[in-house]
Every structure is written in structure tokens, then in C-alpha cells.
Design a protein around this motif. Structure first.
Motif, PDB file in Angstrom:
ATOM      1  N   ALA A   1       0.839  -1.209   0.000  1.00 47.01           N
ATOM      2  CA  ALA A   1       0.000   0.000   0.000  1.00 47.01           C
ATOM      3  C   ALA A   1       0.872   1.257   0.000  1.00 47.01           C
ATOM      4  O   ALA A   1       0.596   2.219  -0.728  1.00 47.01           O
ATOM      5  N   LEU A   2       1.938   1.251   0.797  1.00 40.66           N
ATOM      6  CA  LEU A   2       2.821   2.408   0.870  1.00 40.66           C
ATOM      7  C   LEU A   2       3.559   2.654  -0.445  1.00 40.66           C
ATOM      8  O   LEU A   2       3.879   3.797  -0.791  1.00 40.66           O
ATOM      9  N   MET A   3       3.834   1.576  -1.189  1.00 41.08           N
ATOM     10  CA  MET A   3       4.593   1.688  -2.445  1.00 41.08           C
ATOM     11  C   MET A   3       3.705   1.857  -3.675  1.00 41.08           C
ATOM     12  O   MET A   3       4.226   1.880  -4.798  1.00 41.08           O
TER      13      MET A   3
ATOM     14  N   PHE B   1       7.987   4.088   7.148  1.00 39.71           N
ATOM     15  CA  PHE B   1       8.258   4.359   5.733  1.00 39.71           C
ATOM     16  C   PHE B   1       8.346   5.860   5.426  1.00 39.71           C
ATOM     17  O   PHE B   1       9.339   6.316   4.838  1.00 39.71           O
ATOM     18  N   PRO B   2       7.356   6.671   5.808  1.00 41.23           N
ATOM     19  CA  PRO B   2       7.464   8.112   5.497  1.00 41.23           C
ATOM     20  C   PRO B   2       8.600   8.802   6.247  1.00 41.23           C
ATOM     21  O   PRO B   2       9.151   9.800   5.756  1.00 41.23           O
TER      22      PRO B   2
ATOM     23  N   ALA C   1      11.307  10.931   4.222  1.00 36.27           N
ATOM     24  CA  ALA C   1      11.548  12.348   4.529  1.00 36.27           C
ATOM     25  C   ALA C   1      12.993  12.607   4.917  1.00 36.27           C
ATOM     26  O   ALA C   1      13.536  13.684   4.640  1.00 36.27           O
ATOM     27  N   ASP C   2      13.638  11.625   5.551  1.00 32.98           N
ATOM     28  CA  ASP C   2      15.021  11.800   5.991  1.00 32.98           C
ATOM     29  C   ASP C   2      15.798  10.506   5.724  1.00 32.98           C
ATOM     30  O   ASP C   2      16.026   9.695   6.620  1.00 32.98           O
TER      31      ASP C   2
ATOM     32  N   LEU D   1      14.570   2.060  -2.509  1.00 33.67           N
ATOM     33  CA  LEU D   1      15.619   1.849  -1.503  1.00 33.67           C
ATOM     34  C   LEU D   1      15.017   1.752  -0.104  1.00 33.67           C
ATOM     35  O   LEU D   1      15.406   0.886   0.693  1.00 33.67           O
ATOM     36  N   VAL D   2      14.078   2.634   0.203  1.00 34.37           N
ATOM     37  CA  VAL D   2      13.429   2.596   1.512  1.00 34.37           C
ATOM     38  C   VAL D   2      12.654   1.292   1.668  1.00 34.37           C
ATOM     39  O   VAL D   2      12.703   0.640   2.721  1.00 34.37           O
TER      40      VAL D   2
END
Length: 394
Positions: free
Chosen positions: A112-114, A327-328, A332-333, A360-361
Motif C-alpha cells: 500500500a505504501l509503495m 516508511f514516510p 523524509a530523511d 531503496l526505503v
């Protein structure tokens, strides 16, 4: 050595993407198996969820013990069918390398995040691990496995049709795995050995966790007959031994059915080579229709009473929140990623490649063990997503 004409033979393997001198002591498929066992991703499976969060109890299966059980079943079946047991074992041991922390719950969350960047698929991630992410060898990234093993990893569940996940399409453009065909018989054995293993060990683990009772599962097909046989042979047997004796008979019934049905399918196919198996247009490793119908009932029972049990669903929701928070934060960093990842991070940032950074994340999060993901969540958010939950169950 395999004796069936449709088996995969090391001497006619399609080889490796990067040429290597052959071993004097091991076949190419034995080397593949050994490289999988020694890779970092395989070791991490010992702390990844099968059904129950890894730290919930020492008894429950993890992805590592599950993979070992699948490999054992696969070797037995492969040998009985005259196939190449080393190739079968390599595919079986590798089949879950791409799983996220928290099992399919973690995969659903990461997918879902991707979604803005093509989604996430654990099978495709396995291929990405063995071709790109394992970076230990001087001359290549990945494990440089044979084409035959890579094909088995990519297609053991059947041809890859429709939208092809990023990791599969990216590698396939460099090294054609013929995604439109079925895999070898060896890879098909590995796929159904997964079904045999998890249907059996999930019954064991669900009973241990108290999610259902022996009386409930004894009403199910195959299991009903197994308990009746044990009771007739060993009247008055203590409960723990009775359970084990019954469930090992269920295990044996599944394996025997798979061997007998597949023998008939292979003979009927008339295939004289591994390539003819791939091009047949249908699988040759199968359960009988009768046993498959029984398995559907068992799987339905497990889905309702184990995978969707209230205590399981509560923890699914909690660990999903952990990944949704992590994930976020990394996006973000990305300096929060380890130092050895920073070269790839800088390349993506310089190119303005948001999709590359997201992958990558996703690679980093997917590679986490259960406990590391929970630790990172506490470290970066100050919250324990499992606080207040009991220790039994998922």
C-alpha cells in the motif's frame, strides 16, 4: 543424480549471468543452494513472522523454520519423482527471502505504501535480493545464481502474467527468465511443498496458541480420518502424542497424494525434457481433485479461526501502524538509513529519482526482522505499537 528425462540436469543448465569457473566438488545447483543458505537474507528469516510475531514464543514457526520444512518436503517429493533434488531445495529455501517483517501483514502494508511507485511483491523482492541486494562478492552484486534457480524463484507459482512487478521486469530485461511459461517441475514441487508445510504447521501452531481446539479440527476432512486411525491404533494415548500422531498422518497423506498425482501427470504429459515441461501450458505437479477439495476446507478453517482471529487482527493492525510510521520517516530523511546505503541514496537524490529512493526505503524496511522493525519504531517515534497486548496469539 536425477533420472527422469524431464528433470533439470546441471550439465545443461543455462548458466549464470556472470560466468564463473565450475566447482570441482559441487554441481551448479548445489552451489546455488549453499549460497542461499549462507546469505544475509536467509539468516534474517529466523526473526521474521510466519504467522505469529517472532518474539511471541519459541515454539512457533518463523520464516526460517518454515523454509527448512518446505525444503525437506520438497526434497522428498523431488526424489520420488526422479527430479533434481538440489535445484528443488535451492528454490524451496529461497522462496520466502523477500518477505517483510510481520509476514503477509507487513507485505500488505508495504504494498500500500509503495503504490505510487509500482507497489511491492515479496516474490519479486526475493529475486531483487538474490540478484542485486546481497553484496558480498567481489565480481558481482547478488548471488549470481543459475538461470534455472532464478527462473524457479520467479515462476514457481506459475507464469507471471499481467502487470509484472518492478523487480521482476527490471531483471528480466537483463536476463530473460521467460516469465510467460511455467517453471521447471522442480520449482513446481517447491511451490506445492509450501502448501503442504504451512497447512500442517499452522494447525500445530494454532492449537498451541489456543486459537482452536482438537475437537474442532478433528471434524475436518483428512484430519478426521487421521485422528480415527490414531485412536484405533493407540487407544488412550495422551493428548500431546495423539495430536502429533494425527497431524503427521495428515502430512503424510498430503505428500503421498502429491507424489502419486504428479507421477500420473508427468507420465501423461509425455515430456522428454525440462523445456517441454516449461512449454506444456499447464502445471505437472498437482494434488488430486479430491485432496485439493479437502485442503480448501482446511484452509478456509485456518483463515477464519487463525489468520482472522480477533487477537490476530488486533496485532495485524498494530504492526501495520509501525510500518506506516517508519516508511514516510525514511522517505523524509533518508540519512536515517545505514551508512552503507548512503551512496545509493545520494545517487537517487541527485537524479531527483523519487521512485528510486522509495525502492531503496522499501528494500530497507522489507529486510527488517520483526524485532528490529519494532525497535526502530520505538526509537524514531517514541511509541510501542504493541503496548498493552497479551503475549499469546499473533
Amino acid at each position: 543424480m536425477p533420472d527422469a528425462p524431464f528433470a533439470c540436469h546441471p550439465a545443461v543448465s543455462r548458466g549464470r549471468r556472470h560466468a564463473e569457473e565450475e566447482s570441482a566438488f559441487r554441481s551448479c545447483f548445489q552451489r546455488d543452494r549453499d549460497r542461499i543458505i549462507h546469505c544475509s537474507a536467509f539468516r534474517r528469516l529466523k526473526h521474521k513472522t510466519q504467522v505469529f510475531v517472532e518474539h511471541e514464543g519459541d515454539f512457533y514457526r518463523t520464516r526460517l523454520t518454515h523454509s527448512i520444512e518446505v525444503a525437506q518436503v520438497a526434497r522428498t517429493i523431488s526424489n520420488a519423482l526422479g527430479l533434481n533434488t538440489d535445484l528443488t531445495e535451492a528454490v524451496a529455501l529461497a522462496h520466502d527471502l523477500g518477505h517483510t517483517p510481520f509476514g503477509h501483514t507487513g507485505e500488505d502494508a508495504l504494498d500500500a505504501l509503495m503504490q505510487p511507485w509500482g507497489g511491492f511483491d515479496h516474490n519479486a523482492q526475493t529475486l531483487r535480493i538474490v540478484t542485486t541486494l546481497e553484496r558480498h562478492y567481489a565480481e558481482f552484486d547478488g548471488l549470481n545464481l543459475t538461470w534455472d534457480t532464478l527462473e524457479g524463484i520467479a515462476k514457481h507459482n506459475g507464469p507471471v502474467e499481467g502487470a509484472i512487478p518492478y523487480a521482476l521486469s527490471a531483471y528480466n530485461a537483463l536476463h530473460d527468465l521467460e516469465l510467460h511459461t511455467h517453471a521447471s517441475a522442480e520449482a513446481q514441487v517447491a511451490a506445492l511443498s509450501d502448501d503442504v508445510a504451512y497447512n500442517n504447521h499452522d494447525l500445530h501452531d494454532g492449537l498451541r496458541a489456543g486459537l482452536f481446539t482438537e475437537e474442532e479440527i478433528a471434524a475436518l476432512p483428512i484430519i478426521r480420518e487421521a485422528y480415527a486411525e490414531v485412536d484405533a491404533t493407540y487407544p488412550g494415548l495422551d493428548a500431546y502424542r495423539r495430536r502429533h500422531e494425527a497431524l503427521r498422518r495428515v502430512f503424510g497423506a498430503m505428500v503421498s497424494d502429491l507424489i502419486q498425482t504428479s507421477e500420473a501427470c508427468l507420465k501423461e504429459s509425455g515430456a522428454g525434457s525440462a523445456q517441454e515441461i516449461r512449454e506444456l501450458g499447464r502445471p505437472v505437479i498437482r494434488f488430486s481433485e479430491a485432496l485439493w477439495a479437502d485442503l480448501r476446507q482446511i484452509r478456509s478453517f485456518l483463515f477464519t479461526n487463525m489468520y482472522r482471529a480477533p487477537e490476530v487482527m488486533e496485532k495485524r493492525a498494530r504492526v501495520t501502524q509501525a510500518l506506516e510510521a517508519l516508511f514516510p520517516l525514511y522517505m523524509a530523511d533518508p540519512t536515517l538509513l545505514p551508512a552503507r546505503w548512503q551512496g545509493d541514496v545520494e545517487t537517487a537524490l541527485r537524479a531527483g529519482d523519487e521512485a528510486g529512493l522509495a525502492r531503496l526505503v522499501a528494500d530497507y524496511v522489507a529486510g527488517m526482522t520483526d524485532r528490529f522493525a519494532l525497535q526502530q519504531h520505538i526509537k524514531l517515534t517514541g511509541r510501542d505499537c504493541l503496548e498493552g497486548l497479551g503475549g499469546s496469539g499473533y
